[in-house]
Design an enzyme around this catalytic site. Structure first.
Site, PDB file in Angstrom:
ATOM      1  N   GLN A 220      44.661  12.520 -23.078  1.00 19.24           N
ATOM      2  CA  GLN A 220      45.874  13.306 -22.757  1.00 19.24           C
ATOM      3  C   GLN A 220      46.352  14.152 -23.931  1.00 19.24           C
ATOM      4  O   GLN A 220      47.224  15.002 -23.752  1.00 19.24           O
ATOM      5  CB  GLN A 220      47.010  12.368 -22.300  1.00 19.24           C
TER       6      GLN A 220
ATOM      7  N   GLY B 123      36.154  11.938 -19.562  1.00 21.89           N
ATOM      8  CA  GLY B 123      36.894  10.962 -20.356  1.00 21.89           C
ATOM      9  C   GLY B 123      36.467   9.526 -20.077  1.00 21.89           C
ATOM     10  O   GLY B 123      36.360   8.710 -20.995  1.00 21.89           O
ATOM     11  N   THR B 124      36.213   9.212 -18.810  1.00 23.82           N
ATOM     12  CA  THR B 124      35.847   7.831 -18.465  1.00 23.82           C
ATOM     13  C   THR B 124      34.550   7.452 -19.168  1.00 23.82           C
ATOM     14  O   THR B 124      34.443   6.370 -19.760  1.00 23.82           O
ATOM     15  CB  THR B 124      35.678   7.698 -16.934  1.00 23.82           C
TER      16      THR B 124
ATOM     17  N   SER C  57      38.479  14.891 -22.177  1.00 26.16           N
ATOM     18  CA  SER C  57      38.122  15.277 -20.811  1.00 26.16           C
ATOM     19  C   SER C  57      38.517  16.735 -20.582  1.00 26.16           C
ATOM     20  O   SER C  57      39.690  17.095 -20.742  1.00 26.16           O
ATOM     21  CB  SER C  57      38.868  14.357 -19.828  1.00 26.16           C
TER      22      SER C  57
ATOM     23  N   CYS D 122      43.645   8.465 -10.685  1.00 22.62           N
ATOM     24  CA  CYS D 122      42.482   7.601 -10.456  1.00 22.62           C
ATOM     25  C   CYS D 122      42.860   6.322  -9.745  1.00 22.62           C
ATOM     26  O   CYS D 122      42.027   5.679  -9.135  1.00 22.62           O
ATOM     27  CB  CYS D 122      41.815   7.248 -11.778  1.00 22.62           C
TER      28      CYS D 122
ATOM     29  N   HIS E 111      38.999  18.643 -18.016  1.00 24.14           N
ATOM     30  CA  HIS E 111      39.915  19.127 -16.958  1.00 24.14           C
ATOM     31  C   HIS E 111      41.386  18.834 -17.242  1.00 24.14           C
ATOM     32  O   HIS E 111      42.257  19.181 -16.445  1.00 24.14           O
ATOM     33  CB  HIS E 111      39.493  18.591 -15.584  1.00 24.14           C
TER      34      HIS E 111
ATOM     35  N   ASN F  88      48.998   8.155 -20.118  1.00 21.96           N
ATOM     36  CA  ASN F  88      48.936   9.197 -19.086  1.00 21.96           C
ATOM     37  C   ASN F  88      50.017   9.059 -18.020  1.00 21.96           C
ATOM     38  O   ASN F  88      50.300  10.010 -17.303  1.00 21.96           O
ATOM     39  CB  ASN F  88      47.554   9.220 -18.418  1.00 21.96           C
TER      40      ASN F  88
ATOM     41  N   THR G  55      19.822  16.113 -19.366  1.00 13.22           N
ATOM     42  CA  THR G  55      20.012  17.548 -19.630  1.00 13.22           C
ATOM     43  C   THR G  55      21.496  17.881 -19.629  1.00 13.22           C
ATOM     44  O   THR G  55      22.240  17.464 -18.741  1.00 13.22           O
ATOM     45  CB  THR G  55      19.270  18.369 -18.554  1.00 13.22           C
TER      46      THR G  55
HETATM   47  N1  PLP Z   1      41.816   8.397 -19.975  1.00 17.92           N
HETATM   48  C1  PLP Z   1      43.005   8.936 -19.654  1.00 17.92           C
HETATM   49  C2  PLP Z   1      44.190   8.629 -20.513  1.00 17.92           C
HETATM   50  C3  PLP Z   1      43.131   9.774 -18.557  1.00 17.92           C
HETATM   51  O1  PLP Z   1      44.330  10.292 -18.241  1.00 17.92           O
HETATM   52  C4  PLP Z   1      41.986  10.042 -17.763  1.00 17.92           C
HETATM   53  C5  PLP Z   1      42.095  10.868 -16.535  1.00 17.92           C
HETATM   54  O2  PLP Z   1      42.958  10.639 -15.722  1.00 17.92           O
HETATM   55  C6  PLP Z   1      40.765   9.486 -18.150  1.00 17.92           C
HETATM   56  C7  PLP Z   1      40.718   8.662 -19.245  1.00 17.92           C
HETATM   57  C8  PLP Z   1      39.519   9.757 -17.374  1.00 17.92           C
HETATM   58  O3  PLP Z   1      39.016  11.037 -17.623  1.00 17.92           O
HETATM   59  P1  PLP Z   1      37.967  11.700 -16.572  1.00 17.92           P
HETATM   60  O4  PLP Z   1      38.755  12.080 -15.373  1.00 17.92           O
HETATM   61  O5  PLP Z   1      37.424  12.897 -17.292  1.00 17.92           O
HETATM   62  O6  PLP Z   1      36.914  10.697 -16.323  1.00 17.92           O
END
Ligand code: PLP
Length: 376
Positions: free
Chosen positions: A181, A69-70, A201, A331, A203, A153, A239
């Site tokens: 989310q 996601g990041t 994302s 995070c 996970h 989140n 890759t």
């Molecule tokens: N954006 C939101 C709203 C999230 O909740 C998260 C993860 O906590 C992310 C971005 C980041 O995703 P990733 O952990 O896959 O980098």
């Protein structure tokens, strides 16, 4: 005893995702190789892309696999701003750090002004303010972009993405939404309303970590974010993470296909948690809109009660007793000053409990008992 109530941070990997990853481990080819082994790996990647596109009602070419996601958020914002000559970025101080820290970076290093959309103590944004701003910038002929997350989140607030999209279309503004989310948790249909970029994302819905994707609307053509190869149709070199993509695909499809039942079951768990907290801790407050089942994501509940929180040790005490939950986003845990979202809405603090399809009302009851023990 262990209660896992931190599903907004990450989710356990599903049986379906695990099986798909194990099967993909047997395929060692490089998806860019034109020979047989390469084509087998390519088929995994492209089948997943197609399955996701089908469920999001978009084109396979609009899905670009990333490391999560990041990266998807950074990718959308950087390439958007760089390639479309964006001069104004409208976002919020209570976004995930993948967006807020990017906004700080871009303002320092590029010729872009970042504007934070005002919000109230519940975290609801002032859309009239945004409309006036976008109309003024449109009149001035200055390129603009909005980045607002679909569901917060930490406090679960949902935005009306269709209404925001309509505003962005009317004012010819690019739109990015951090949908991390809500992907595979809520129905998203990219033909129903226009979004230029969205983020996913793996996970967050029982897939593996370190893999995700950016949705990039067709016609929103950008230069690559990572240079060095023609993978992902030239959008992102490197890759592909074939095993991760296989797991993400299986988890995505399964969650999407089971969504209706999951929404009903998980909402029941959340509703039970709300009433149990209210009964056992009169005066409990729910941060943001998380106590409102209509206006918040069904997986997230963030609560505050002075008896529980004013010592500042609650999450630590819960951890000792086998309850895993969170004070803010995973995070930023350990960050000095606590959660920027709770600080941003002026909340004195809180605990986020977040559920998945594996959460039960019995676990909520055990959780309440543990809280009562801590409160004394
Ligand atoms: N954006 C939101 C709203 C999230 O909740 C998260 C993860 O906590 C992310 C971005 C980041 O995703 P990733 O952990 O896959 O980098």
């Amino acid at each position: 005893m262990s209660i896992y109530f931190d599903n907004a941070a990450t989710t356990p990997i599903s049986v379906e995702a695990k099986a798909a990853m194990v099967a993909a481990m047997e395929v060692f080819g490089n998806p860019s190789s034109p020979h047989g082994e390469g084509r087998k790996a390519k088929a995994i990647v492209e089948t997943v892309r197609k399955g996701i596109a089908q469920r999001l009602n978009c084109l396979p070419a609009e899905i670009v696999f990333t490391s999560g996601g990041t990266e998807a958020d950074n990718w959308a914002l950087l390439t958007g701003i760089r390639d479309f000559g964006i001069k104004h970025l409208y976002t919020s101080a209570i976004e995930h750090h993948a967006v807020t820290h990017f906004a700080e970076y871009i303002e320092k290093n590029h010729d872009v002004a970042v504007h934070y959309i005002p919000h109230n103590a519940e975290g609801t944004h002032d859309m009239d303010w945004l409309k006036a701003e976008l109309e003024a910038k449109q009149k001035a002929g200055e390129a603009r972009m909005v980045s607002l997350m679909h569901a917060n989140n930490e406090i679960g607030n949902l935005i009306d993405l269709a209404a925001l999209s309509a505003l962005c279309v009317a004012t010819q503004t690019y739109l990015h939404s951090d949908t991390v989310q809500t992907m595979a948790h809520l129905p998203l249909d990219f033909k129903m309303f226009k979004v230029d970029f969205a983020a996913c994302s793996g996970h967050k819905f029982h897939g593996p970590k370190g893999v995700g994707f950016a949705y990039v609307r067709q016609g929103t053509s950008t230069q690559p974010f990572i240079q060095g190869g023609a993978q992902e149709r030239g959008h992102r070199a490197g890759t592909e993470n074939v095993i991760g993509i296989a797991g993400l695909g299986a988890a995505f499809n399964h969650c999407f296909d089971e969504m209706e039942a999951d929404i009903i079951a998980v909402t029941k768990v959340k509703a039970h948690a709300i009433s149990a907290l209210q009964k056992s801790f009169p005066g409990v407050q729910f941060n943001g809109l998380s106590g409102d089942l209509e206006k918040s994501l069904y997986t997230v509940l963030n609560f505050y009660h002075p008896t529980l929180h004013d010592g500042g040790m609650l999450n630590f005490q819960l951890d000792i007793q086998g309850v895993q939950c969170s004070g803010g986003s995973a995070c930023s845990s350990g960050a000095v000053g606590g959660s920027h979202v709770l600080n941003g809405i002026g909340s004195p603090g809180g605990t986020r409990i977040s559920f998945s399809r594996y959460s039960t009302t019995e676990e909520v009851d055990q959780f309440i008992e543990i809280l009562q023990g801590i409160a004394g």
